[in-house]
Write a protein that holds these residues in place. Structure first.
Motif, mmCIF file in Angstrom:
data_model
loop_
_atom_site.group_PDB
_atom_site.id
_atom_site.type_symbol
_atom_site.label_atom_id
_atom_site.label_comp_id
_atom_site.label_asym_id
_atom_site.label_seq_id
_atom_site.Cartn_x
_atom_site.Cartn_y
_atom_site.Cartn_z
ATOM 1 N N ARG A 87 1.128 -0.921 0.121
ATOM 2 C CA ARG A 87 0.021 -0.373 0.268
ATOM 3 C C ARG A 87 0.855 1.578 -0.578
ATOM 4 N N GLY A 88 2.371 0.993 -0.194
ATOM 5 C CA GLY A 88 3.052 2.087 0.008
ATOM 6 C C GLY A 88 2.928 2.939 1.580
ATOM 7 N N ASP A 89 2.796 1.992 2.713
ATOM 8 C CA ASP A 89 2.733 2.276 3.603
ATOM 9 C C ASP A 89 4.254 2.086 4.077
ATOM 10 N N TYR A 90 5.343 2.660 3.887
ATOM 11 C CA TYR A 90 6.775 1.945 3.600
ATOM 12 C C TYR A 90 7.124 2.429 5.381
ATOM 13 N N ASP A 91 6.380 3.265 5.736
ATOM 14 C CA ASP A 91 7.137 3.479 7.466
ATOM 15 C C ASP A 91 6.034 2.094 8.627
ATOM 16 N N LEU A 92 4.932 2.285 8.373
ATOM 17 C CA LEU A 92 3.980 1.128 8.858
ATOM 18 C C LEU A 92 5.313 -0.286 8.840
ATOM 19 N N SER A 93 5.390 -0.638 6.979
ATOM 20 C CA SER A 93 5.905 -1.355 6.978
ATOM 21 C C SER A 93 6.848 -2.271 7.644
ATOM 22 N N LEU A 126 14.920 -8.470 5.594
ATOM 23 C CA LEU A 126 16.059 -7.151 5.884
ATOM 24 C C LEU A 126 15.656 -6.990 4.330
ATOM 25 N N ARG A 127 15.664 -7.868 3.109
ATOM 26 C CA ARG A 127 15.883 -6.764 1.558
ATOM 27 C C ARG A 127 14.534 -6.353 1.395
ATOM 28 N N VAL A 128 13.465 -6.318 1.691
ATOM 29 C CA VAL A 128 12.220 -5.676 1.648
ATOM 30 C C VAL A 128 12.095 -4.282 2.934
ATOM 31 N N MET A 129 12.906 -4.566 3.375
ATOM 32 C CA MET A 129 12.876 -3.619 4.807
ATOM 33 C C MET A 129 14.084 -2.483 3.614
ATOM 34 N N GLY A 130 15.133 -2.799 3.278
ATOM 35 C CA GLY A 130 15.825 -1.860 2.624
ATOM 36 C C GLY A 130 15.029 -1.607 1.104
ATOM 37 N N LEU A 131 13.951 -2.311 1.293
ATOM 38 C CA LEU A 131 13.364 -1.366 0.172
ATOM 39 C C LEU A 131 12.474 0.007 -0.099
ATOM 40 N N SER A 132 11.899 -0.396 0.669
ATOM 41 C CA SER A 132 11.201 0.492 2.011
ATOM 42 C C SER A 132 11.716 1.696 2.457
ATOM 43 N N LEU A 133 12.913 1.080 2.772
ATOM 44 C CA LEU A 133 14.463 2.395 3.496
ATOM 45 C C LEU A 133 14.484 2.639 1.532
ATOM 46 N N GLU A 173 13.785 8.234 3.690
ATOM 47 C CA GLU A 173 14.588 8.664 3.178
ATOM 48 C C GLU A 173 16.060 7.639 3.340
ATOM 49 N N GLY A 174 16.148 7.480 3.146
ATOM 50 C CA GLY A 174 17.417 5.874 2.574
ATOM 51 C C GLY A 174 17.589 5.645 4.533
ATOM 52 N N PRO A 175 18.815 6.204 5.208
ATOM 53 C CA PRO A 175 19.407 6.187 5.841
ATOM 54 C C PRO A 175 18.844 6.920 7.115
ATOM 55 N N LYS A 176 18.537 7.848 7.032
ATOM 56 C CA LYS A 176 17.914 8.972 7.954
ATOM 57 C C LYS A 176 16.808 7.741 8.404
ATOM 58 N N GLU A 236 20.495 -3.673 13.660
ATOM 59 C CA GLU A 236 20.664 -2.188 12.763
ATOM 60 C C GLU A 236 21.915 -2.214 12.284
ATOM 61 N N TYR A 237 22.967 -2.703 12.654
ATOM 62 C CA TYR A 237 23.727 -2.806 10.787
ATOM 63 C C TYR A 237 23.412 -3.196 9.984
ATOM 64 N N MET A 238 23.225 -4.358 10.081
ATOM 65 C CA MET A 238 22.369 -5.146 8.574
ATOM 66 C C MET A 238 21.323 -4.031 7.712
ATOM 67 N N LEU A 239 20.298 -3.542 8.742
ATOM 68 C CA LEU A 239 20.196 -2.765 7.439
ATOM 69 C C LEU A 239 20.379 -1.521 7.197
ATOM 70 N N TYR A 240 21.824 -1.408 7.289
ATOM 71 C CA TYR A 240 22.826 -0.163 6.875
ATOM 72 C C TYR A 240 23.295 -1.548 5.281
ATOM 73 N N GLN A 241 24.411 -2.349 6.538
ATOM 74 C CA GLN A 241 23.824 -3.304 5.096
ATOM 75 C C GLN A 241 23.745 -3.362 4.039
ATOM 76 N N GLN A 242 21.881 -3.794 4.279
ATOM 77 C CA GLN A 242 21.717 -3.844 3.518
ATOM 78 C C GLN A 242 20.289 -2.795 2.064
ATOM 79 N N LEU A 243 21.125 -1.712 2.398
ATOM 80 C CA LEU A 243 20.454 -0.674 2.054
ATOM 81 C C LEU A 243 21.813 0.211 1.195
ATOM 82 N N GLY A 244 23.081 -0.580 1.943
ATOM 83 C CA GLY A 244 24.433 0.110 1.066
ATOM 84 C C GLY A 244 23.987 -0.734 0.101
ATOM 85 N N GLN A 245 23.621 -1.910 -0.032
ATOM 86 C CA GLN A 245 24.123 -2.840 -1.383
ATOM 87 C C GLN A 245 23.250 -2.894 -2.107
#
Length: 964
Positions: free
Chosen positions: A224-230, A270-277, A281-284, A300-309
């Protein structure tokens, strides 16, 4: 591309899912075993061969059903009949399942069990007395299964909806809600799916099912595009899988302990969280998520790894690097911080950003090097990879800055010195960090060379000594030792450059190093000359009083000393007297040196005749300084000007004439100062100080109100200066002075250049544009004035955060002037026959005029807001009047004309009402203290539009104080 589902939740046909669910109510898409992998071969009992003598009776469903049907025919009690019917329905269900499995075609197999379950439900509804062992929710559950297996999914969904609504305490409720959610998800109804998943999470006691529901709830929110809630939902899943507290370093073992299935779930989450992030606003958004969760999470570091990758895979190199940097900035003490910093550099390398790699490596060293808190807190144990990268980075940074310095040395010595200092810093840190490294001696030698080039001679000397006598480097030791002998002498000769000069210490250092050099490196060809030069004399040790006495004795010696000694004695005497501040006597001594110079001044190390003249000039200059200390500026000025007569070819003569001008300016003797500097400019046109004269001449000319000459000097400054700020200020001030002197053409040119070349500071740029509008108005060049009015508007609009009240005011003023033609055009158009055509033109002009006035309103400047509001009100009022004053068709009789007028009045009335509304709003500004010409004019307009209310005459009540 966004995936349609998590890979763990495959698109299983609904019919098979129901078969699976009803065969084991506790199962779900994920194993419920403790380790997350489900049952394995090791869990099976030990295999045994069957007993061949044992006979297994074959169960015949038909025979069993016949028995139940006979019992049904004989039974009379309603409750017993229902129980038997349920057994028959279940047998029919089994028969249908077997038929479906054996079938080779596609048809409906479950009509009988569907009919029987529905009949049982109907009996259940009509029977006020519940039948033991028969529950409505169970019947609905079985009915839904039969319908689903038959492919009648919509009917099955209706039954599930009934089950969910009818019995909120049913043991089947959780799975029912999950099934409803799955159907809604597959149909793309994500809102309904989310609600059903939420209900499944709060029903039953199956933790695995609840986790699955939570996971899928996150997917519905994602869809639904509710990335914050997801993110919040997926974070809860991660909390369940990995825990919400603990050490991040333990996550690797935690993943191993989870097992393959749940490890995959972690990866997909982690993959879908990376997409949502990435969609937020990315890392913020990671830090925002941590705040919403009430604290950091170990994963938390896994989220950064996922988003950065993810960013890296998308070739969004800058975003990837910023993600890793964001982690480091917010987790500077984390053990993962070095690896994330390394990832940042690797991203820059992959993205081909060479200009960012070097600063990133510098930051790496600053964050994790020996001088960092990170290093200190861990006592240097920062990990092998970080240590290796630190070793490599320090070398690369030092070599880069060293190469930069060598390239700049000839053209830009000041910049080269700074680069040498930076290189020395990296070499020093390498040696401090890896002092036992095989490269330490080489790095220390390079450190010494860079310090020497950077001007840090004491530091260079110490580094050379270390190479020569601590490392005793066989390759560089001798050269380092020789440099350690030369540097103290260099320090002494350049003592005035060092505020904390230690001449005696350096002299002793020179002697000590000379002796050590001769001892340790005796085979070197330079050893003997260095040893022979180890002594020092009084002058070299700056013992000037003693040196003066010795020099005077040499001069007075009988028989007189030879010319060379006499020359040296007068020279020593002059130097000593000068250092003892006896400048008058020093001048006489240097005069004697100059007289002896032609015959004896050619010996090695002797000053040239020009240098002696410079010393004479310096002595006179010091006398002038002494006069200044006594407050006798006139005498000081005379002495300075005397230098230009006694030693006109010296550098000090140049400085003396220059300083004389300064002191004349201090005394505000502007005319004399002008003559001195004009003479200076004529004599020394190429001297560096000449370049500084325009600024002084500006002040001199301004003080004498010679505005044009001052402006001309500013033109020279603007053209000759290499300082962008000086050029900018000179251009602007020159424009002002040309304007002040009445030279409009030059003023316009200066202001125009400033407006085009210096967009910052924004305030000055805008004022230059404003000046141009005023000057073009004075010259009558209206087209150019209109251009700069529009330029003011554009500049304010594009200024962003740099906008000011002044820029808004000027933009609003310009806008008001530029929109006036559209207002005039509107007022010019009259409503003539055919009225339709003229009204169309009038309305078009009206829209344009209104748009222009609304643009003025957008600036929010009170002065122009009231004016624009008044004009908008007048536009509507004018259209109303023009409608009433429009031409009437000639062929109308009196009655038709009256009707025509009524129609016109109906058309005009709304515009008059709009005009009243706008004028009233403008007039009401007076209630808050705003009352200007335009507010007053709105009152005047209202007096005409609503005379009964706004055109009342003030009445005066006379009161008599007479006592009756």
């Amino acid at each position: 591309m966004i995936p349609s589902r998590c890979p763990h939740v495959s698109r299983i046909p609904l019919v098979l899912v129901f078969a699976s669910l009803l065969s084991c109510t506790a199962c779900s898409w994920f194993s419920s075993s403790d380790d997350g992998r489900g049952r394995t071969l090791a869990d099976l009992p030990e295999s045994r061969l069957p007993d061949v003598k044992t006979k297994v009776d074959v169960v015949d469903i038909d025979r069993i059903e016949q028995s139940y049907r006979r019992a049904l025919a004989a039974a009379e009690e309603p409750q017993l009949r229902q129980q038997i019917m349920q057994r028959i329905a279940d047998l029919e269900m089994m028969r249908s399942e077997r038929a479906q499995l054996d079938a080779t075609d596609v048809r409906r197999f479950y009509d009988k069990p569907v009919t029987m379950y529905r009949e049982l439900l109907e009996l259940q509804r009509n029977n006020p007395q519940p039948v033991k062992g028969i529950e409505a929710d169970q019947l609905r559950y079985k009915l839904a299964k039969a319908l689903s297996l038959d492919g009648r999914n919509d009917e099955a969904a209706q039954v599930l909806d009934q089950l969910a609504a009818a019995d909120t305490q049913s043991p089947f409720l959780a799975e029912t809600q999950f099934r409803r959610a799955e159907k809604a998800f597959s149909e793309g109804n994500y809102a309904a799916a989310e609600a059903a998943y939420s209900a499944a999470m709060t029903s039953g006691d199956n933790p695995q099912l609840k986790q699955n529901a939570l996971y899928m709830k996150g997917w519905t929110q994602f869809k639904r595009g509710d990335y914050d809630l997801s993110l919040l939902s997926f974070a809860q899943v991660m909390d369940q899988l990995l825990g919400s507290s603990g050490a991040p370093e333990a996550m690797e073992q935690a993943l191993i302990d989870l097992g393959a299935a749940k490890t995959n779930l972690v990866s997909d989450t982690l993959r879908v969280m990376g997409l949502s992030l990435s969609y937020l606003e990315g890392p913020k958004s990671i830090t925002d998520l941590q705040a919403k969760l009430g604290g950091k999470r170990p994963y938390e570091y896994m989220l950064y790894q996922q988003l950065g990758q993810l960013y890296l895979e998308q070739k969004r190199f800058t975003d990837s690097a910023e993600t890793y940097q964001h982690f480091v900035q917010h987790n500077s003490d984390s053990d993962f911080a070095p690896s994330f910093s390394i990832k940042t550099i690797e991203v820059y390398q992959q993205g081909n950003f060479p200009s960012l790699i070097l600063p990133a490596k510098q930051e790496f060293v600053q964050r994790y090097g020996i001088r960092s808190n990170f290093w200190t807190a861990r006592k240097g144990v920062i990990g092998s990879i970080a240590t290796m990268y630190l070793h490599q980075s320090l070398q690369e940074l030092a070599q880069y800055e060293h190469a930069q310095a060598q390239g700049l040395k000839a053209a830009k010595p000041a910049d080269a010195a700074a680069a040498y200092a930076r290189a020395a810093n990296w070499y020093r840190e390498f040696v401090q960090t890896f002092e036992k490294d095989p490269q330490a001696a080489e790095m220390t030698f390079l450190l010494a060379e860079c310090l020497n080039e950077a001007g840090d001679l004491p530091g260079a000397m110490e580094a050379f000594e270390r190479v020569a006598y601590e490392y005793r480097d066989p390759i560089r030791g001798a050269d380092a030792a020789y440099a350690a002998v030369l540097l103290p002498q260099t320090l002494i000769s350049r003592a005035q450059e060092f505020p904390d000069a230690k001449l005696m210490e350096w002299q002793e250092r020179k002697i000590e190093n000379a002796l050590r050099f001769a001892e340790v490196y005796s085979a070197d060809t330079r050893a003997l000359p260095v040893l022979a030069d180890a002594g020092s004399d009084l002058l070299a040790q700056q013992r000037f009083s003693e040196a003066r006495i010795v020099a005077e004795r040499v001069i007075a010696w009988q028989p007189p000393a030879d010319g060379k000694l006499l020359f040296s004695a007068w020279l020593i005497l002059g130097h000593s007297l000068f250092e003892l501040k006896d400048y008058s006597q020093a001048e006489q001594a240097y005069t004697q040196v100059l007289a002896l110079h032609p015959a004896h001044g050619n010996k090695p190390g002797a000053p040239s005749a020009q240098q002696v003249r410079e010393r004479i000039a310096a002595s006179i200059y010091r006398q002038a300084e002494a006069s200044l200390e006594f407050g006798d500026k006139d005498t000081a000025i005379s002495q300075l000007l005397r230098i230009t007569q006694v030693t006109p070819d010296t550098d000090i003569a140049i400085k003396a004439q220059y300083d004389a001008g300064l002191y004349l300016m201090e005394q505000e003797k502007w005319s004399q100062a002008e003559n001195v500097y004009l003479g200076f400019r004529q004599k020394y046109p190429q001297h560096s100080l000449t370049a500084t004269l325009p600024a002084k001449m500006v002040l001199i000319y301004q003080s004498q109100e010679k505005w044009q000459l001052a402006a001309d000097e500013l033109v020279v400054m603007e053209r000759s200066s290499s300082d962008p700020e000086v050029k900018r200020q000179s251009l602007y001030m020159g424009a002002e002075l040309y304007e002040k002197s009445g030279r409009r053409t030059q003023a316009i040119e200066q202001y125009r250049r400033y407006a085009l070349e210096y967009p910052r500071p924004f305030a000055n740029n805008l004022e230059a544009q404003h000046k141009l509008t005023e000057l073009y108005q004075a010259t009558g060049e209206q087209d150019k004035r209109l251009y700069w009015l529009q330029k003011i508007i554009d500049s304010h609009r594009s200024a962003g955060a740099a906008q000011t009240e002044r820029s808004a005011y000027l933009a609003a003023s310009a806008q008001m002037e530029l929109v006036q033609p559209s207002l005039d055009e509107f007022n010019r158009i009259k409503l003539t026959l055919p009225i339709k055509n003229s009204l169309q033109r009038k309305r078009a002009a009206m829209e344009k005029a209104l748009k222009g006035q609304e643009q003025v309103l957008g600036y929010g400047i009170a002065e122009f807001t009231t004016q624009a509001s008044f004009q908008i009100g007048e536009i509507y009022a004018q259209l109303s009047r023009d409608l009433m004053d429009s031409q009437r068709p000639r062929e109308l009789d009196e009655l038709a004309l009256e009707q025509y007028d009524i129609l016109l009045e109906e058309q005009a009335y709304p515009f008059e009402e709009k005009a009243i509304e706008i004028h009233q709003a403008n007039a009401q500004r007076s209630w808050t203290g705003t009352y200007d010409t335009w507010v007053k004019r709105s009152f005047d307009a209202l007096a005409k539009l609503l005379p009964a209310r706004y055109n009342k005459q003030e009445s005066r009540l006379e009161v008599s104080n007479e006592i009756h």
